[in-house]
Design a protein around this motif. Structure first.
Motif, PDB file in Angstrom:
ATOM      1  N   PHE A  66      -0.775  -0.132 -13.301  1.00 50.16           N
ATOM      2  CA  PHE A  66      -0.816   0.390 -11.957  1.00 50.16           C
ATOM      3  C   PHE A  66      -2.098   0.781 -11.578  1.00 50.16           C
ATOM      4  N   LEU A  67      -2.791   1.644 -11.881  1.00 52.77           N
ATOM      5  CA  LEU A  67      -4.079   2.197 -10.868  1.00 52.77           C
ATOM      6  C   LEU A  67      -5.420   0.635 -11.751  1.00 52.77           C
ATOM      7  N   ALA A  68      -5.529  -0.158 -12.564  1.00 52.44           N
ATOM      8  CA  ALA A  68      -6.158  -1.268 -12.703  1.00 52.44           C
ATOM      9  C   ALA A  68      -5.559  -2.234 -11.039  1.00 52.44           C
ATOM     10  N   ASP A 124      -4.065   6.192   3.361  1.00 52.84           N
ATOM     11  CA  ASP A 124      -3.536   6.322   4.588  1.00 52.84           C
ATOM     12  C   ASP A 124      -3.970   6.001   5.808  1.00 52.84           C
ATOM     13  N   ALA A 125      -5.993   6.578   5.506  1.00 51.49           N
ATOM     14  CA  ALA A 125      -6.759   6.449   7.392  1.00 51.49           C
ATOM     15  C   ALA A 125      -6.995   4.912   6.667  1.00 51.49           C
ATOM     16  N   LEU A 126      -6.882   4.728   5.601  1.00 48.08           N
ATOM     17  CA  LEU A 126      -8.027   3.117   5.527  1.00 48.08           C
ATOM     18  C   LEU A 126      -6.659   2.120   5.614  1.00 48.08           C
ATOM     19  N   GLY A 127      -5.303   1.919   5.246  1.00 51.99           N
ATOM     20  CA  GLY A 127      -3.904   1.014   6.114  1.00 51.99           C
ATOM     21  C   GLY A 127      -3.640   0.989   6.714  1.00 51.99           C
ATOM     22  N   SER A 128      -4.140   1.813   7.843  1.00 55.15           N
ATOM     23  CA  SER A 128      -3.799   1.570   9.363  1.00 55.15           C
ATOM     24  C   SER A 128      -5.250   1.299   9.775  1.00 55.15           C
ATOM     25  N   ARG A 129      -6.231   1.192   9.329  1.00 53.22           N
ATOM     26  CA  ARG A 129      -7.441   0.207   9.868  1.00 53.22           C
ATOM     27  C   ARG A 129      -7.081  -1.193   9.457  1.00 53.22           C
ATOM     28  N   LEU A 162       0.526  -0.962  -0.275  1.00 49.78           N
ATOM     29  CA  LEU A 162       0.095   0.218   0.184  1.00 49.78           C
ATOM     30  C   LEU A 162       0.750   1.297  -0.061  1.00 49.78           C
ATOM     31  N   GLY A 163       2.181   1.231   1.135  1.00 52.21           N
ATOM     32  CA  GLY A 163       3.140   2.030   0.245  1.00 52.21           C
ATOM     33  C   GLY A 163       3.458   2.553  -0.804  1.00 52.21           C
ATOM     34  N   CYS A 164       4.672   1.384  -1.205  1.00 49.15           N
ATOM     35  CA  CYS A 164       4.765   1.727  -2.703  1.00 49.15           C
ATOM     36  C   CYS A 164       3.706   2.387  -3.609  1.00 49.15           C
ATOM     37  N   PHE A 179      -5.735  -4.625  -5.391  1.00 47.17           N
ATOM     38  CA  PHE A 179      -5.238  -4.653  -3.705  1.00 47.17           C
ATOM     39  C   PHE A 179      -6.633  -4.337  -3.132  1.00 47.17           C
ATOM     40  N   LEU A 180      -7.018  -3.515  -3.147  1.00 53.15           N
ATOM     41  CA  LEU A 180      -8.738  -2.154  -2.643  1.00 53.15           C
ATOM     42  C   LEU A 180      -9.145  -3.352  -2.557  1.00 53.15           C
ATOM     43  N   GLN A 181      -9.586  -3.794  -3.555  1.00 52.37           N
ATOM     44  CA  GLN A 181     -11.339  -4.719  -3.598  1.00 52.37           C
ATOM     45  C   GLN A 181     -10.053  -5.961  -2.774  1.00 52.37           C
ATOM     46  N   GLY A 182      -9.163  -6.313  -2.967  1.00 47.65           N
ATOM     47  CA  GLY A 182      -9.377  -7.953  -1.546  1.00 47.65           C
ATOM     48  C   GLY A 182      -8.534  -7.293  -0.023  1.00 47.65           C
TER      49      GLY A 182
END
Length: 136
Positions: A117-119, A89-94, A59-61, A124-127
């Protein structure tokens, strides 16, 4: 007053009043960026392939590489990129703690065209939301 304290004492150790929700806003901004760019950007970005290994670092990358898009595309896309980064950032911390063991640096991932990259970020977000958080 006592019943309220009893309810709070029972609910809080069990994880609160319910699971946190996976917000829709990151998806909205990501789709907006995809639509604004279309196929006009011919650059490449470091794109993680294995989304299950080191998810926090992955996620950071993605977040770091989004900065490149914001810088190259100017203010119209840059504003959406900035907002998406804050939401990530907010989502990653959760979602996760940092990975255990060695995680590849962003530069260790293959370079892919911006639309791929965007796809991959969308995948990643969906998973992540499917595994960790119910949707809103």
């Amino acid at each position: 007053m006592w019943p309220l304290w009893i309810i709070l004492l029972l609910v809080l150790p069990l994880g609160g009043l319910g699971p946190p929700l996976c917000p829709r806003e990151p998806f909205y901004f990501l789709i907006a960026i995809m639509e604004m760019l279309g196929n006009k950007n011919d650059g490449t970005l470091y794109t993680p392939d294995d989304l299950l290994v080191c998810p926090a670092e992955t996620l950071g990358c993605f977040r770091l590489e989004l900065s490149v898009i914001g810088f190259e595309e100017g203010a119209s896309v840059g504003t959406s990129v900035f907002r998406l980064q804050r939401l990530l950032d907010a989502l990653g911390s959760r979602l996760w703690m940092t990975g255990q063991g060695t995680c590849p640096p962003c530069e260790g991932h293959p370079q892919r065209p911006v639309h791929l990259f965007l796809a991959k970020l969308l995948e990643f977000l969906q998973g992540a939301c499917a595994q960790h958080l119910p949707s809103a």
